[in-house]
Design a protein around this motif. Structure first.
Motif, PDB file in Angstrom:
ATOM      1  N   THR A 480       0.855  -1.198   0.000  1.00 25.94           N
ATOM      2  CA  THR A 480       0.000   0.000   0.000  1.00 25.94           C
ATOM      3  C   THR A 480       0.885   1.239   0.000  1.00 25.94           C
ATOM      4  OG1 THR A 480      -0.140   0.173   2.416  1.00 25.94           O
ATOM      5  CG2 THR A 480      -1.768  -1.231   1.312  1.00 25.94           C
ATOM      6  N   HIS A 500      -7.103   1.267   8.433  1.00 28.77           N
ATOM      7  CA  HIS A 500      -8.075   0.510   7.639  1.00 28.77           C
ATOM      8  C   HIS A 500      -7.396  -0.621   6.878  1.00 28.77           C
ATOM      9  CE1 HIS A 500     -11.216   3.185   8.791  1.00 28.77           C
ATOM     10  NE2 HIS A 500     -10.756   4.228   8.118  1.00 28.77           N
ATOM     11  N   SER A 501      -6.204  -0.374   6.353  1.00 28.94           N
ATOM     12  CA  SER A 501      -5.480  -1.423   5.629  1.00 28.94           C
ATOM     13  C   SER A 501      -5.131  -2.581   6.542  1.00 28.94           C
ATOM     14  CB  SER A 501      -4.199  -0.844   5.012  1.00 28.94           C
ATOM     15  OG  SER A 501      -4.485   0.114   4.028  1.00 28.94           O
ATOM     16  N   GLU A 503      -6.678  -3.413   9.376  1.00 33.81           N
ATOM     17  CA  GLU A 503      -7.908  -4.111   9.771  1.00 33.81           C
ATOM     18  C   GLU A 503      -8.358  -5.070   8.672  1.00 33.81           C
ATOM     19  OE1 GLU A 503     -12.320  -3.153  11.667  1.00 33.81           O
ATOM     20  OE2 GLU A 503     -11.199  -1.550  10.653  1.00 33.81           O
ATOM     21  N   ASP A 504      -8.327  -4.625   7.429  1.00 35.39           N
ATOM     22  CA  ASP A 504      -8.695  -5.503   6.314  1.00 35.39           C
ATOM     23  C   ASP A 504      -7.721  -6.678   6.200  1.00 35.39           C
ATOM     24  OD1 ASP A 504     -10.781  -3.800   5.750  1.00 35.39           O
ATOM     25  OD2 ASP A 504      -9.767  -2.791   4.089  1.00 35.39           O
ATOM     26  N   PHE A 505      -6.448  -6.377   6.395  1.00 36.40           N
ATOM     27  CA  PHE A 505      -5.401  -7.399   6.316  1.00 36.40           C
ATOM     28  C   PHE A 505      -5.624  -8.487   7.364  1.00 36.40           C
ATOM     29  CE2 PHE A 505      -1.075  -8.494   8.028  1.00 36.40           C
ATOM     30  CZ  PHE A 505      -0.657  -9.292   6.967  1.00 36.40           C
ATOM     31  N   GLY A 507      -8.449  -9.202   8.769  1.00 35.74           N
ATOM     32  CA  GLY A 507      -9.676  -9.920   8.420  1.00 35.74           C
ATOM     33  C   GLY A 507      -9.412 -11.038   7.426  1.00 35.74           C
ATOM     34  N   VAL A 508      -8.602 -10.755   6.409  1.00 32.79           N
ATOM     35  CA  VAL A 508      -8.278 -11.774   5.404  1.00 32.79           C
ATOM     36  C   VAL A 508      -7.420 -12.875   6.022  1.00 32.79           C
ATOM     37  CG1 VAL A 508      -7.050 -12.205   3.246  1.00 32.79           C
ATOM     38  CG2 VAL A 508      -8.464 -10.160   3.476  1.00 32.79           C
ATOM     39  N   SER A 511      -9.595 -15.031   8.265  1.00 32.09           N
ATOM     40  CA  SER A 511     -10.666 -15.774   7.603  1.00 32.09           C
ATOM     41  C   SER A 511     -10.208 -17.168   7.232  1.00 32.09           C
ATOM     42  CB  SER A 511     -11.125 -15.027   6.344  1.00 32.09           C
ATOM     43  OG  SER A 511     -10.105 -15.020   5.356  1.00 32.09           O
TER      44      SER A 511
END
Length: 527
Positions: A480, A500-501, A503-505, A507-508, A511
């Protein structure tokens, strides 16, 4: 006569013997001071101090426990060798620890404490700076950090030995920790010790490192794996894994190539580019620099003295066009512009220099004709604020009492040893590659600042494109970018974006815990 002479000799010998007997014994030469004499250490003891706090994030009030403390590293589980200072934040209502991630965070240096990521980016409190990371007037203050990661991960900020409040044990040589391997082993030992003491073996585990902290994080991926600790993810902020990309040494052309796009970004910010580049976006100017640096410029430097006068003139003109300097200066520099020279030259006519950590910030020198800046304006802008704010915070809010100096960024770790890397450049990227090969669920997020002249983004791109990762793992790495410098979180929009990056990271990465495990050799990446 003869008897008289013998008598005189006998008396003389007796006098000499008596004199020697009465003389004080000669002392041995004083021993040279050792490292333990130069840096005396306090007793290595374990101590914990817990306090309770709340913070509002996304409209929700979160309760958390802050633990400031020291854990003692021991040799053979008996002899203390160091005490490691840390500050941990754990959310109160997180529930099952086996589902709650824990992130171990640190900065770099070598010789840096974790203060920068702690109260600059990831922790629940952050320093107030100017809009672009400029130094505010003292006294300095902290505010709640609505970009803190405490919402979705517990946090442990680690100060390596000799930084922060961490110290070697009495009688131990601190040099054993001041090397690539010594540092990796001691930080890995702390993570293992913390994981056991605080019951986090079953928790998802992440690392977050900045600058040399990314060198450390990449190496830890393999060192921890050998200790049975497999990571879910690593966040690298302003990365340097391969030192060849940053070392302006004779015969090494890589840095001259890889810094060009960062020079372009700095020149664009200070409005020093020609109109065709200046009126476009930063990203467009940077892409032009990428194309040139990775193409014609690389070929030109590879030719060396085989360049014809016409080729040399053309490359000098193109380089100058892209980085905001004069063609004459580029030619006089043999087409190769070091970062020190660029920082001094770009605004020379205005008697200003630009920062190394953040090229947006300006400094002033007494000698405008010099070859390099007297200081880094971007470090000066944060040093006082972070130091004073942390010293107040750790005592007033976290109730940690000590007379030790908190070593924010110290040269006491120098010379840092790369003994095992002699005759080669340090490159922990290979350690990261091996760790990812053995742990194919390990993911990596790489955050870059366009205005970073310490660890330029194009060098990071080069490093990751040369990791030789298996195609099935290449999707596990994400890069990023943001319009800021080395400490990109000092620019609030970039701090928001970083949060935000990450948090998304996470999450993936998490998962995949519910997904079917990937089979060895399978193609494709988990998206």
């Amino acid at each position: 006569m003869r008897q008289h002479f013998i008598r005189l000799v006998a008396v003389s010998i007796a006098s000499l013997i008596s004199a020697f007997a009465q003389a004080p014994a000669q002392l041995p030469p004083a021993a040279r001071p050792t490292e333990t004499d130069r840096f005396p250490a306090p007793p290595a003891v374990e101590k914990l101090q817990q306090t309770q706090h709340t913070i509002q994030i996304n409209g929700k009030t979160l309760a958390y426990t802050a633990t400031a403390g020291t854990l003692v590293l021991k040799k053979d589980d008996t002899k203390p060798i160091a005490s490691i200072f840390f500050i941990a934040y754990t959310r109160e209502d997180a529930g099952d620890k086996s589902k709650r991630p824990v992130t171990f965070a640190f900065n770099g240096g070598p010789g840096s404490s974790s203060v920068w990521l702690h109260i600059g980016a990831l922790g629940p409190r952050r320093v107030v700076l100017g809009p672009n990371g400029e130094q505010p007037p003292p006294p300095y203050r902290l505010v709640d950090n609505d970009d803190s990661l405490i919402e979705f991960t517990d946090l442990v900020f680690i100060d390596p030995v000799t930084t922060g409040y961490s110290r070697h044990a009495p009688g131990e040589d601190p040099k054993q920790f001041h090397s690539l391997e010594g540092d990796l082993n001691s930080v890995a030992d702390f993570i293992r010790l913390y994981t056991g003491r605080f019951d986090r073996w079953s928790s998802p585990k992440f690392l977050a490192g900045e600058s040399y902290g990314t060198t450390r994080a990449a190496g830890l991926a393999e060192v921890l794996l050998d200790r049975g600790i497999y990571l879910n993810g690593i966040t690298l902020i302003s990365s340097v894994l391969n030192f060849e990309t940053l070392s302006f040494n004779p015969g090494n052309e890589l840095p001259y190539i890889l810094y060009v796009p960062s020079y372009t970004a700095a020149a664009w910010y200070h409005k020093k580019l020609p109109a065709d580049l200046q009126r476009g976006t930063l990203e467009k100017a940077v892409q032009s620099a990428r194309d040139f640096a990775g193409g014609e410029y690389t070929l030109a430097l590879m030719k060396g003295n085989r360049l014809t006068p016409a080729e040399r003139s053309r490359i000098a003109e193109q380089t100058a066009h892209l980085i905001g300097l004069s063609k004459e200066y580029v030619e006089q520099s043999n087409l190769r512009i070091s970062t020190q020279r660029f920082r001094k030259e770009l605004l020379r006519n205005e008697q200003r220099t630009i920062g190394r950590y953040d090229s947006r910030l300006e400094g002033t020198d007494a000698d405008s004709a010099g070859e390099r800046p007297e200081y880094d304006a971007s470090y000066a802008s944060v040093q006082g604020a972070f130091t004073a704010a942390f010293d107040d915070y750790v005592r007033q809010d976290l109730k940690w009492e000590t007379d030790l100096t908190y070593e924010v960024l110290t040269d006491k770790v120098q010379p840092w040893s790369y003994e095992k890397q002699q005759n080669q450049y340090v490159n922990t990227g290979e350690m990261l590659r091996r760790a990812m090969a053995q742990n194919p669920n390990l993911r990596v997020l790489v955050a870059n600042g366009f205005y970073d002249l310490a660890t330029p983004f194009f060098a990071t791109e080069y490093t990751f494109s040369h990791l030789t990762l298996d195609p099935s793992l290449q999707g596990n790495v994400k890069l990023t970018y943001c319009d800021a410098g080395h400490m990109l979180y000092t620019y609030k929009p970039c701090l928001d974006s970083l949060r935000h990056s990450i948090e998304d990271f996470y999450g993936v990465a998490l998962s995949s815990l519910q997904a079917e495990p990937r089979r060895s050799g399978a193609s494709g990446a988990i998206r």
